[in-house]
Design a protein around this motif. Structure first.
Motif, PDB file in Angstrom:
ATOM      1  N   VAL A   1       0.849  -1.179   0.000  1.00 46.52           N
ATOM      2  CA  VAL A   1       0.000   0.000   0.000  1.00 46.52           C
ATOM      3  C   VAL A   1       0.894   1.242   0.000  1.00 46.52           C
ATOM      4  O   VAL A   1       1.747   1.407   0.876  1.00 46.52           O
ATOM      5  CB  VAL A   1      -0.935   0.013   1.222  1.00 46.52           C
ATOM      6  CG1 VAL A   1      -1.744   1.310   1.255  1.00 46.52           C
ATOM      7  CG2 VAL A   1      -1.853  -1.193   1.192  1.00 46.52           C
TER       8      VAL A   1
ATOM      9  N   ASN B   1       0.160   8.489  -1.345  1.00 46.18           N
ATOM     10  CA  ASN B   1       0.559   9.598  -2.207  1.00 46.18           C
ATOM     11  C   ASN B   1       0.468  10.896  -1.403  1.00 46.18           C
ATOM     12  O   ASN B   1      -0.614  11.267  -0.928  1.00 46.18           O
ATOM     13  CB  ASN B   1      -0.351   9.674  -3.436  1.00 46.18           C
ATOM     14  CG  ASN B   1      -0.207   8.436  -4.308  1.00 46.18           C
ATOM     15  OD1 ASN B   1       0.899   7.927  -4.480  1.00 46.18           O
ATOM     16  ND2 ASN B   1      -1.321   7.950  -4.838  1.00 46.18           N
TER      17      ASN B   1
ATOM     18  N   SER C   1       5.387   9.250  -3.468  1.00 46.56           N
ATOM     19  CA  SER C   1       4.667   8.006  -3.173  1.00 46.56           C
ATOM     20  C   SER C   1       5.567   7.176  -2.267  1.00 46.56           C
ATOM     21  O   SER C   1       6.665   6.791  -2.674  1.00 46.56           O
ATOM     22  CB  SER C   1       4.349   7.231  -4.453  1.00 46.56           C
ATOM     23  OG  SER C   1       3.305   7.844  -5.164  1.00 46.56           O
TER      24      SER C   1
ATOM     25  N   GLY D   1      -3.981  10.374  -1.404  1.00 46.36           N
ATOM     26  CA  GLY D   1      -4.709   9.122  -1.632  1.00 46.36           C
ATOM     27  C   GLY D   1      -3.793   7.943  -1.465  1.00 46.36           C
ATOM     28  O   GLY D   1      -2.660   8.060  -0.998  1.00 46.36           O
ATOM     29  N   ARG D   2      -4.264   6.769  -1.859  1.00 45.32           N
ATOM     30  CA  ARG D   2      -3.461   5.556  -1.710  1.00 45.32           C
ATOM     31  C   ARG D   2      -3.595   4.710  -2.968  1.00 45.32           C
ATOM     32  O   ARG D   2      -4.514   4.872  -3.763  1.00 45.32           O
ATOM     33  CB  ARG D   2      -3.877   4.776  -0.482  1.00 45.32           C
ATOM     34  CG  ARG D   2      -5.252   4.147  -0.579  1.00 45.32           C
ATOM     35  CD  ARG D   2      -5.558   3.339   0.667  1.00 45.32           C
ATOM     36  NE  ARG D   2      -6.799   2.593   0.517  1.00 45.32           N
ATOM     37  CZ  ARG D   2      -8.000   3.048   0.829  1.00 45.32           C
ATOM     38  NH1 ARG D   2      -8.125   4.276   1.293  1.00 45.32           N
ATOM     39  NH2 ARG D   2      -9.073   2.304   0.662  1.00 45.32           N
ATOM     40  N   GLU D   3      -2.638   3.809  -3.143  1.00 43.59           N
ATOM     41  CA  GLU D   3      -2.658   2.895  -4.287  1.00 43.59           C
ATOM     42  C   GLU D   3      -1.900   1.635  -3.907  1.00 43.59           C
ATOM     43  O   GLU D   3      -1.167   1.602  -2.907  1.00 43.59           O
ATOM     44  CB  GLU D   3      -1.999   3.547  -5.503  1.00 43.59           C
ATOM     45  CG  GLU D   3      -0.524   3.852  -5.304  1.00 43.59           C
ATOM     46  CD  GLU D   3       0.112   4.477  -6.537  1.00 43.59           C
ATOM     47  OE1 GLU D   3       1.343   4.580  -6.553  1.00 43.59           O
ATOM     48  OE2 GLU D   3      -0.627   4.850  -7.465  1.00 43.59           O
ATOM     49  N   ASN D   4      -2.087   0.591  -4.679  1.00 43.91           N
ATOM     50  CA  ASN D   4      -1.348  -0.662  -4.480  1.00 43.91           C
ATOM     51  C   ASN D   4      -0.257  -0.782  -5.525  1.00 43.91           C
ATOM     52  O   ASN D   4      -0.436  -0.399  -6.685  1.00 43.91           O
ATOM     53  CB  ASN D   4      -2.291  -1.870  -4.590  1.00 43.91           C
ATOM     54  CG  ASN D   4      -3.252  -1.947  -3.410  1.00 43.91           C
ATOM     55  OD1 ASN D   4      -2.892  -1.530  -2.307  1.00 43.91           O
ATOM     56  ND2 ASN D   4      -4.454  -2.446  -3.644  1.00 43.91           N
ATOM     57  N   GLY D   5       0.846  -1.333  -5.145  1.00 41.83           N
ATOM     58  CA  GLY D   5       1.945  -1.534  -6.083  1.00 41.83           C
ATOM     59  C   GLY D   5       2.848  -2.644  -5.597  1.00 41.83           C
ATOM     60  O   GLY D   5       2.726  -3.119  -4.469  1.00 41.83           O
TER      61      GLY D   5
ATOM     62  N   THR E   1       6.795  11.592  -7.910  1.00 46.54           N
ATOM     63  CA  THR E   1       5.939  11.509  -9.090  1.00 46.54           C
ATOM     64  C   THR E   1       5.762  12.847  -9.803  1.00 46.54           C
ATOM     65  O   THR E   1       5.443  12.885 -10.979  1.00 46.54           O
ATOM     66  CB  THR E   1       4.550  10.972  -8.697  1.00 46.54           C
ATOM     67  OG1 THR E   1       3.990  11.832  -7.699  1.00 46.54           O
ATOM     68  CG2 THR E   1       4.667   9.563  -8.142  1.00 46.54           C
TER      69      THR E   1
END
Length: 556
Positions: free
Chosen positions: A18, A21, A38, A110-114, A122
Motif C-alpha cells: 500500500v 501519495n 509516493s 490518496g493511496r494505491e497498491n503496487g 511523481t
C-alpha cells in the motif's frame, strides 16, 4: 482517511504494497514550490523526512513534525501519522541552523497498491531550496528572480536556474542509491559546473578580449569588464552552444562524456585533461587553479538532456556520419554513397542502419548546406570549392571504371576533419622560408603564405601537374621580388622541390583519393593515359601545299 495496519489489503501472492501519495508544499512560497511523493505505508516518519530532504535537493539537516515527538517519528509509520490528520506540518531547519528554517505542509492525496517497495517522486514544481538559505522569504526572492531569467545574487552567492531547478531523474536516482543501490545509475557530474557568467568573471580582461575576437563579438573600445562578459554571454545562447557541440568530434564528445560522468574529476586521466584543453579554446571549458577544469553549466545542461535519453544514440550516429562525410569531401572531392559508407565503416559497426546512411547522404545532394557540397546526377556529391560542375562531370565520365578507391584509417580521417585540405606544418613552414628568401619581403603574413599553399594543394588535388602549379605559385613571388638574380634560382629550386613532394603525397580526385605515391599500378596507368590525352593537342587538319605552275603564255 487514515489506514490502519490491520486493514491493509494484499493482492494474491502477498507482494502488494500500500502506497500513500503525499504532496509536500513549501509554506508561503511564491511562486508555489511543491513535490508529490509516493511512499510505502510502512515507512516511518524518519523515512518521510529523508525522502523530503532528497526531494528538495538535500537542503535540510534537521526536521521536526508538529504532532509527533522525535521517538514517535523514528518508530511510528506514516500510515499512523495520517490516520490522525489529513495534513501535518514539517519544520525543516537549514544546515546552518539560522532563524526559523522552512515549513513544509504534507497533504495526503490518496493511496494505491503496487509491487515496488521503493519511495518515488511523481511530480515536482519549483526550485530546490538551497541549503544556505534559511527562510522562505529569501527562497521566494531567489525563485522570483530566476523566473525572470538569468541568475540571482544572494548574500554573496550566485544562484543559477540549472543548479536550483528540480531534476526528477536525479532525485529518483538519489532514492535508488539509498533504498535500492542496484538500480542507481551514474549521473552527470554537477560539481564541475559553474555558470558561464561566473566562469568568465574569473578571467582577465586580455583573455576576455581574445574570446570576443575568436567568436566575433564586436565591441566599442572602453567597454568595462562586466559589459564584455554580458556581450559574450548573449553571444553564447543555447542555439550557439548546441552548434558548437554539434561540430565536436566523436572522440572529443566521448572524452567530455567521460569527464562529465566522472565522480572524481580531480583524479581523471591526463589524456582527458589534454582533450579538455582543446575544448577550452571554444570558451566552454575553463581552467581554474582551485578546481581544475570547469565546464559552463549552460553547456553541461545540453549534455545532460542527451545523456541516457534516446537522443544520445542518434546524436553519436550523426557525428560518425558527419565525420565520414567530411573525410570523403576532402579525400575524394567527388564521391557516391558506396564510398561514403565504406569510409563510415572505418569507425567499426556503430549500429547505424542503412536507412540512416541513405537519408543522411541524400540531404547533401540538394546543395543547400554549409559544407560546399553539391549533387551530381542524384548519385554523387562533389566539393564545389575544389571542383566546378563541368570538372565534376568530366571526372565522373573519365574516372577509372573499376570500384577501386582509397580507404583512410581513423587517424587520417581525424586529420582531414580537423585541418581541411591537409597541409603538414613542415610544408607550411618551408613555403614561408622560401617566400622570405626569394622575395626579400619580410613583412608578409603567414596567413597569406598558407593560402598560396592551400591553392597549390587544391590544384594538385584536381590533377594539375607540378609544372602547372609551380608556374601559378611564381606569380605572387614575381610581384614581390626584391631579391638579387642570384637568389632567384635558389628560391625556384626549393619551391619546385616542395611542389614535387606535395604532388607525390596529395590525394588526387581523379585517382579516388590515392596519391601518386601509393596508387595501384593499373589505376596509375589509367591516370597517366588520361593525363597524356589531356596534354596532347589535337592534330590540325593541314592541307598539303601544291606547287602552281605559272602561266607564261604570251610572254617572251
Amino acid at each position: 482517511m487514515g489506514i490502519k495496519k490491520q486493514d491493509r489489503q494484499k493482492k494474491a501472492g502477498g507482494d502488494a504494497v500500500v502506497f500513500l501519495n503525499i504532496r509536500l508544499v513549501a509554506a508561503r512560497s511564491n511562486p508555489i514550490i511543491y513535490r508529490e511523493l509516493s511512499l510505502p505505508e510502512s515507512c516511518t516518519v524518519s523515512d518521510l523526512f529523508q525522502v523530503a530532504d532528497i526531494a528538495f535537493g538535500g537542503a535540510f539537516e534537521e526536521m521536526q513534525i508538529s504532532i509527533a515527538d522525535k521517538k514517535a517519528a523514528e518508530e511510528d509509520s506514516i500510515g499512523s501519522l495520517f490516520a490522525q490528520e489529513d495534513r501535518c506540518i514539517l519544520h525543516c531547519a537549514a544546515r546552518d541552523g539560522i532563524r526559523e528554517g522552512v515549513e513544509l505542509y504534507a497533504d495526503l492525496l490518496g493511496r494505491e497498491n503496487g509491487r515496488e517497495r521503493i519511495p518515488r517522486i511523481t511530480k515536482a514544481v519549483g526550485i530546490n531550496i538551497p541549503a544556505q538559505v534559511p527562510n522562505m522569504s529569501d527562497v521566494n526572492y531567489i525563485h522570483q528572480g530566476l523566473d525572470k531569467g538569468g541568475s540571482v545574487l544572494w548574500d554573496g552567492v550566485v544562484y543559477d536556474g540549472r543548479s536550483l531547478n528540480y531534476s526528477e531523474k536525479k532525485a529518483m536516482n538519489a532514492l535508488h542509491r539509498k533504498y535500492a543501490p542496484e538500480l542507481a545509475q551514474k549521473e552527470v557530474n554537477t560539481r564541475i559546473c559553474i555558470p558561464m557568467k561566473q566562469m568568465l568573471g574569473m578571467l582577465k580582461l586580455d583573455s576576455l578580449r581574445q574570446i570576443t575576437d575568436r567568436f566575433g563579438v564586436y565591441l566599442y573600445s572602453g567597454k568595462r569588464k562586466a559589459e564584455i562578459i554580458d556581450s559574450i554571454c548573449h553571444k553564447f545562447n543555447r542555439e550557439y552552444l548546441e552548434k558548437v557541440m554539434g561540430v565536436m568530434s566523436v572522440e572529443e564528445f566521448q572524452y567530455f562524456s567521460t569527464y562529465a560522468l566522472d565522480e572524481s574529476p580531480e583524479r581523471r586521466a591526463p589524456e582527458i585533461s589534454e582533450k579538455l584543453k582543446q575544448l577550452s579554446a571554444r570558451g566552454l571549458v575553463q581552467y581554474e587553479e582551485a578546481r581544475g577544469y570547469c565546464v559552463a553549466s549552460e553547456f553541461m545542461s545540453i549534455f545532460e538532456e542527451l545523456y541516457e535519453s534516446g537522443r544520445e544514440t542518434q546524436y553519436l550516429h550523426e557525428k560518425y556520419m558527419y565525420t565520414a562525410l567530411l573525410a570523403c569531401r576532402e579525400l575524394y572531392g567527388l564521391f557516391d554513397r558506396e564510398m561514403f559508407c565504406a569510409v563510415l565503416g572505418t569507425f567499426g559497426d556503430q549500429g547505424i542502419t542503412e536507412e540512416e546512411k541513405t537519408d543522411y547522404f541524400k540531404t547533401f545532394l540538394s546543395g543547400f548546406n554549409s559544407l560546399d557540397l553539391a549533387g551530381l546526377d542524384e548519385e554523387c556529391c562533389y566539393y564545389s570549392r575544389l571542383l566546378g560542375k563541368s570538372e565534376a562531370v568530366r571526372i565522373r565520365k573519365k574516372m577509372y571504371p573499376e570500384k577501386v578507391y582509397y580507404l583512410p584509417d581513423a587517424e587520417e580521417i581525424r586529420d582531414f576533419t580537423t585541418k581541411g585540405l591537409p597541409v603538414r606544418e613542415a610544408d607550411s613552414k618551408a613555403y614561408g622560408v622560401i617566400f622570405k628568401k626569394y622575395t626579400g619581403y619580410y613583412s608578409y603574413r603567414q596567413d597569406d603564405s598558407d593560402e598560396y599553399l592551400y591553392s597549390a594543394i587544391r590544384r594538385i588535388h584536381r590533377g594539375d601537374t607540378g609544372e602547372q602549379v609551380l608556374a601559378e605559385l611564381m606569380r605572387p613571388l614575381y610581384s614581390l621580388r626584391w631579391a638579387k638574380p642570384a637568389e632567384k634560382s635558389v628560391g625556384e629550386e626549393s619551391l619546385n622541390k616542395l611542389i614535387r613532394q606535395l604532388e607525390l603525397n596529395t590525394p588526387l580526385t581523379e585517382l579516388r583519393g590515392y596519391s601518386l605515391k601509393n596508387c595501384p599500378k593499373e589505376l596509375k596507368a589509367h591516370y597517366e593515359e588520361q593525363r597524356e590525352k589531356k596534354a596532347t593537342p589535337p592534330a590540325r587538319n593541314v592541307k598539303k601545299a601544291v606547287a602552281v605552275k605559272k602561266n607564261t603564255r604570251g610572254k617572251k
